[in-house]
Scaffold this motif. Sequence first.
Motif, PDB file in Angstrom:
ATOM      1  N   THR A  16       0.842  -1.192   0.000  1.00  0.00           N
ATOM      2  CA  THR A  16       0.000   0.000   0.000  1.00  0.00           C
ATOM      3  C   THR A  16       0.876   1.240   0.000  1.00  0.00           C
ATOM      4  OG1 THR A  16      -0.114  -0.038   2.408  1.00  0.00           O
ATOM      5  CG2 THR A  16      -1.882  -1.150   1.215  1.00  0.00           C
ATOM      6  N   GLY A  20      -3.507  10.504   0.671  1.00  0.00           N
ATOM      7  CA  GLY A  20      -4.799  10.914   1.197  1.00  0.00           C
ATOM      8  C   GLY A  20      -5.932  10.260   0.434  1.00  0.00           C
ATOM      9  N   GLU A  21      -7.130  10.553   0.867  1.00  0.00           N
ATOM     10  CA  GLU A  21      -8.301  10.026   0.192  1.00  0.00           C
ATOM     11  C   GLU A  21      -8.486  10.721  -1.140  1.00  0.00           C
ATOM     12  OE1 GLU A  21     -11.995   9.691   2.218  1.00  0.00           O
ATOM     13  OE2 GLU A  21     -11.026   9.258   4.136  1.00  0.00           O
ATOM     14  N   ARG A  22      -8.899   9.946  -2.131  1.00  0.00           N
ATOM     15  CA  ARG A  22      -9.172  10.494  -3.448  1.00  0.00           C
ATOM     16  C   ARG A  22     -10.644  10.825  -3.564  1.00  0.00           C
ATOM     17  NH1 ARG A  22      -7.171   5.973  -7.351  1.00  0.00           N
ATOM     18  NH2 ARG A  22      -9.232   6.490  -8.059  1.00  0.00           N
ATOM     19  N   ALA A  23     -10.934  11.895  -4.250  1.00  0.00           N
ATOM     20  CA  ALA A  23     -12.323  12.231  -4.526  1.00  0.00           C
ATOM     21  C   ALA A  23     -12.760  11.420  -5.738  1.00  0.00           C
ATOM     22  CB  ALA A  23     -12.456  13.723  -4.819  1.00  0.00           C
ATOM     23  N   LEU A  24     -13.776  10.587  -5.552  1.00  0.00           N
ATOM     24  CA  LEU A  24     -14.297   9.780  -6.640  1.00  0.00           C
ATOM     25  C   LEU A  24     -15.664  10.306  -7.032  1.00  0.00           C
ATOM     26  CD1 LEU A  24     -13.318   6.227  -5.346  1.00  0.00           C
ATOM     27  CD2 LEU A  24     -12.176   7.582  -7.089  1.00  0.00           C
TER      28      LEU A  24
END
Length: 197
Positions: A16, A20-24
């Motif tokens: 991994t 950060g979190e991706r905007a989907l």
Amino acid sequence: MTSRDPFFEPLPTAETEPGGERALGNVPWVPPLNVVPVLLPLAIDVATTDAVVLRLGHAQVYDRGVQLHLEGWLHPDASSRVDGPYGLRSEPRVGLLLGDGTKVGARADDAMAPELGSVAGTSLSRTEGGSSDLRLTQTWWVRPVPTEPFELVLSWADVDVPETFVALDGAAMEVASHGARELWPLADLEGDFGWFA
């Protein structure tokens, strides 16, 4: 049915990566990621000369737009006119002529950045494409789904294809759009995305 041993060997465990979190979500300049389109066969030869054949193969109709699929074949004698170091140095110009006379994708800067082709609420953007010495493919995203007749306009000066107009049935596309199937909810994203955001 007989049982079988597993066919595929196990893949190595992926590491991994931090991030950060991706905007989907869906963005307006490409087809939605959560909708299965309706295939509308077209099979229209847009231009046929001794040098090139350009064909509009089909349209994929979504609930909010239509993706048009253009294919091209070059004669070997003509390839030297458009051959570049990394594929074709020129490709067809594509635009739309709406029923009210509005031109989408006609500006000179649209040829370099067709995703900017947006006029009177209708936008045209190139979503995919590729070329080799003798072949090319392009997909064009039209948003929203047309509801009235319109024309695809194409020209390719380097291989002597003049401006050519192809009539398309927007009403048939609008009817087909009702058969597009949303698989699951997905947000519509707004703002700047991609490398330059």
